[in-house]
Design a protein around this motif. Structure first.
Motif, PDB file in Angstrom:
ATOM      1  N   ALA A 135       4.804   9.795   5.544  1.00  0.00           N
ATOM      2  CA  ALA A 135       4.473   8.187   5.569  1.00  0.00           C
ATOM      3  C   ALA A 135       3.370   7.931   4.794  1.00  0.00           C
ATOM      4  N   LEU A 136       3.360   6.998   3.957  1.00  0.00           N
ATOM      5  CA  LEU A 136       2.073   6.532   3.101  1.00  0.00           C
ATOM      6  C   LEU A 136       2.010   4.927   3.274  1.00  0.00           C
ATOM      7  N   PRO A 137       1.187   4.588   4.392  1.00  0.00           N
ATOM      8  CA  PRO A 137       0.561   3.420   4.618  1.00  0.00           C
ATOM      9  C   PRO A 137      -0.089   2.895   3.404  1.00  0.00           C
ATOM     10  N   ILE A 138       0.293   1.808   2.829  1.00  0.00           N
ATOM     11  CA  ILE A 138      -0.730   1.485   1.529  1.00  0.00           C
ATOM     12  C   ILE A 138      -1.585   0.334   2.318  1.00  0.00           C
ATOM     13  N   ARG A 139      -2.894   0.771   2.030  1.00  0.00           N
ATOM     14  CA  ARG A 139      -3.821  -0.354   2.383  1.00  0.00           C
ATOM     15  C   ARG A 139      -4.316  -1.040   1.391  1.00  0.00           C
ATOM     16  N   PRO A 140      -5.268  -2.000   1.921  1.00  0.00           N
ATOM     17  CA  PRO A 140      -5.673  -3.103   0.860  1.00  0.00           C
ATOM     18  C   PRO A 140      -6.600  -2.199  -0.058  1.00  0.00           C
ATOM     19  N   LEU A 141      -6.823  -2.821  -1.267  1.00  0.00           N
ATOM     20  CA  LEU A 141      -7.856  -2.489  -2.180  1.00  0.00           C
ATOM     21  C   LEU A 141      -9.181  -2.448  -1.601  1.00  0.00           C
ATOM     22  N   ASP A 142     -10.003  -1.594  -1.993  1.00  0.00           N
ATOM     23  CA  ASP A 142     -11.405  -1.690  -1.499  1.00  0.00           C
ATOM     24  C   ASP A 142     -12.224  -2.811  -2.611  1.00  0.00           C
ATOM     25  N   PRO A 143     -13.385  -3.395  -2.004  1.00  0.00           N
ATOM     26  CA  PRO A 143     -14.044  -4.272  -3.267  1.00  0.00           C
ATOM     27  C   PRO A 143     -14.033  -3.736  -4.576  1.00  0.00           C
TER      28      PRO A 143
END
Length: 667
Positions: A135-143
């Motif tokens: 499973a690959l949870p897609i996180r928000p891009l960092d700044p």
């Protein structure tokens, strides 16, 4: 841009390595970049000479035969790459996919599934699948990644900060924001209506109904949403319906604290509501603020600081660029009562930070009110690193005046401008000492501020409040905007101490937290410019009177809140009345009747009664009831409020009436 870890997993699968998974399940909220990764897998597969079978879940519904037909080539051609996008649209097929269809795929085939909902736990619990599935949870891009994406889109460096702050790491939000740059170089950027409409559709999707949208509007405004908060804003029945629904949304994170929305969803929903209906946005903020007050009051002494931090989150957009406040936790710092062994360190910090004269005042209060002090220390250490003191005083004592010039000045001010009544007291946050950092923003100063606010919210019978700052340039404007102007400046051993004050008899805490939450609200005059006369017939400042009229209308159907109206201390109420709330209702009823002197006055009367007296659930409902467009209704309502205020300002007090306090005027 970014997503190196996810791409590395897909590359490993396409390489055919023995340790590579057979199925990769990408999941995350809308607009987070799942489809971009699916397209990346397709390009890499084609470069590797593999056949690609792309299936869109939106067209499968819940019929397994549709998926079987669309993905049939993957069962016959070895090495096929099966891509199933928008899987949340056919989520009921997940068990069938795992147990029936995927075992039939051809040799060396691999599968990439992308959906908003996290995968079923059975993928990992089943021993046969545990080593074949990831499973690959897609996180928000960092700044940094967000900035790089904007740079690649050609957005100038000076404009990228506002885009990054709004988008919350959502690639979709970043791309849409970049498509509409500011109108002029250096001009502030705000999302347009078109951008917001697109983002709501893509990030949030279709909603079951208006109730669910209202629940999301609450979640977007509040730092964390628990059932009591939702109940306070929506009502018991509504909460029971929507809270379980909220927990299942892919862009809502369920934490031990409660529900947190994805940053991009929060920013989009909040900006969209402010754009669509600013008055409703303010109403929700005011209700959340009032619920936050109740949460602080019902919390334990230690938990109250966390509840205050959650309440302060409402005002994050009002902070200055130097970030005076931060709503985050600070678990590495302990806020404790003063211990006898702390006294030498406290005196030393006071002298280092503010000089010997201030240290002498600290010594006086350590002897007289040691229970007023709070000491901060880093977890695991016994050494104090900062301290504060909040004094509760109900009568001036000669020794207090002699030992502390600030307290002497405060008592002179109170006796001249705001004398205490029977049972009343004043509170003063006298010391806020952080050696080396003076009073600049820091976790220590945040805890001092939270403790101060918690004390104010939880204390009864406090008539006036003061807080003392050396650094008035930094904190003065924020305090003035919060309705706490500077009322005195005192020289203490050559150091200028600035005193800011508020009279709670001019605006109750309940009224203040709601007024503070309204984005367009102006600070009220909460400190008398001259000594008041005694009695409830005193004239309120114009700004306080206007806000009091609005609060009386808003609380017309909530007797407990109405009974705290600032207008009870105005000329509208007869001094010594046995039922001042009834007098005030009578005065407002009389004024409503009096404004019907011309067609415009009739419209004003209709707008006010339809909105507040007969109490429809929303302003749009009031507009429908009046049979006018919403824009026309809002203009009528704004003019009606002005007309009613003017009528009340020149209207004499209503004689005491035996009418029951909850009687409503007829339309």
């Amino acid at each position: 841009m970014g997503r190196e870890q996810e791409r590395a997993v897909l590359d490993l699968m396409l390489s055919g390595a023995a340790q590579a998974p057979f199925v990769a399940y990408l999941h995350g909220p809308g607009g987070i970049g799942k489809s971009s990764l699916v397209r990346y897998a397709a390009r890499q597969a084609e470069l590797a000479g593999r056949r690609v079978v792309h299936v869109d879940g939106r067209f499968l519904e819940t019929d397994p035969r549709r998926l079987e037909e669309a993905a049939a080539p993957a069962c016959s051609e070895p090495g096929t790459v099966l891509l199933i996008d928008t899987f949340e649209q056919c989520q009921p097929l997940e068990t069938w996919l795992r147990e029936t269809f995927l075992p039939r795929l051809a040799d060396q085939a691999i599968v990439v599934v992308a959906g908003r909902t996290a995968p079923d736990a059975e993928w990992s619990l089943d021993p046969g699948w545990a080593q074949l599935f990831t499973a690959l949870p897609i996180r928000p891009l960092d700044p940094a990644e967000s900035d790089a994406l904007l740079a690649a889109r050609g957005v100038p460096a000076e404009q990228r900060g506002a885009f990054v702050a709004f988008a919350g790491g959502s690639p979709l939000a970043l791309s849409l924001a970049a498509s509409v740059p500011p109108a002029a170089p250096g001009a502030p950027w705000y999302p347009t209506g078109d951008i917001l409409t697109t983002l709501v559709e893509r990030l949030v999707g279709d909603l079951p109904g208006a109730l669910h949208r209202r629940a999301l509007e609450v979640v977007a405004q509040a730092y964390v949403t628990r059932e009591p908060l939702l109940r306070a804003v929506l009502g018991d029945e509504d909460t029971n319906t929507v809270f379980p629904w909220l927990r299942q949304l892919p862009y809502i994170e369920v934490t031990p604290e409660g529900l947190h929305p994805h940053d991009a969803v929060r920013a989009t929903l909040e900006a969209d509501l402010r754009w669509r209906d600013p008055e409703r946005c303010d109403d929700i903020r005011a209700r959340i603020s009032l619920a936050g007050l109740q949460a602080v009051r019902s919390a334990t002494a230690d938990d109250a600081l966390l509840r205050v931090a959650e309440w302060m989150f409402l005002f994050r957009d009002h902070d200055r660029p130097d970030n005076l406040y931060d709503h985050r936790k600070h678990p590495h710092i302990e806020d404790t009562p003063l211990r006898p062994e702390d006294v030498p360190a406290v005196l030393r910090m006071a002298e280092e930070a503010e000089g010997p004269a201030s240290a002498a005042a600290v010594a006086h209060w350590l002897r007289r009110r040691p229970d007023a002090f709070r000491v901060h220390r880093y977890t695991g250490s016994t050494t104090p690193v900062s301290f504060m003191a909040i004094l509760r005083l109900d009568a001036p004592l000669p020794e207090d005046r002699a030992e502390d010039p600030v307290i002497a000045a405060v008592w002179d001010l109170v006796e001249t401008a705001a004398p205490l009544g029977p049972g009343e007291h004043l509170g003063i946050r006298r010391f806020a000492v952080q050696p080396g950092g003076h009073q600049q923003p820091s976790p220590l100063m945040e805890l001092i501020s939270r403790r101060t606010i918690a004390e104010e919210m939880r204390t009864q019978q406090r008539a006036v409040t003061f807080t003392v700052f050396e650094d008035a340039d930094r904190w003065g404007r924020y305090l003035a905007e919060a309705g706490m102007p500077e009322v005195a400046a005192v020289d203490v051993g050559g150091l200028r101490q600035h005193v800011f004050g508020r009279d709670w008899r001019r605006q109750t805490m309940e009224q203040w937290v709601q007024h503070r939450a309204r984005t367009a609200a102006t600070p009220l005059a909460t400190w008398p410019a001259t000594a008041p006369s005694s009695g409830p017939g005193d004239q309120l400042p114009r700004a306080a009177f206007e806000e009091g009229v609005l609060e009386a209308l808003r609380t017309w159907h909530t007797p407990r809140a109405f009974a705290t109206s600032a207008l009870l201390h105005s000329h509208l109420v007869t001094p010594g009345s046995p039922d001042p709330a009834a007098d005030l209702r009578g005065a407002i009823t009389t004024a409503l009747d009096a404004i019907q002197t011309d067609p415009a006055g009739v419209k004003a009367h209709e707008a006010l009664t339809a909105t507040y007296i007969t109490a429809p659930r929303t302003h749009r409902a009031a507009a429908r009831r009046l049979g006018v467009p919403y824009g026309t209704y809002r203009r009528h309502l704004a003019l009606a409020k002005e007309r009613l205020t003017e009528q009340l300002l020149r209207q004499p007090a209503t004689p005491p009436t035996p009418a029951p306090p909850h009687q409503l005027p007829r339309e």
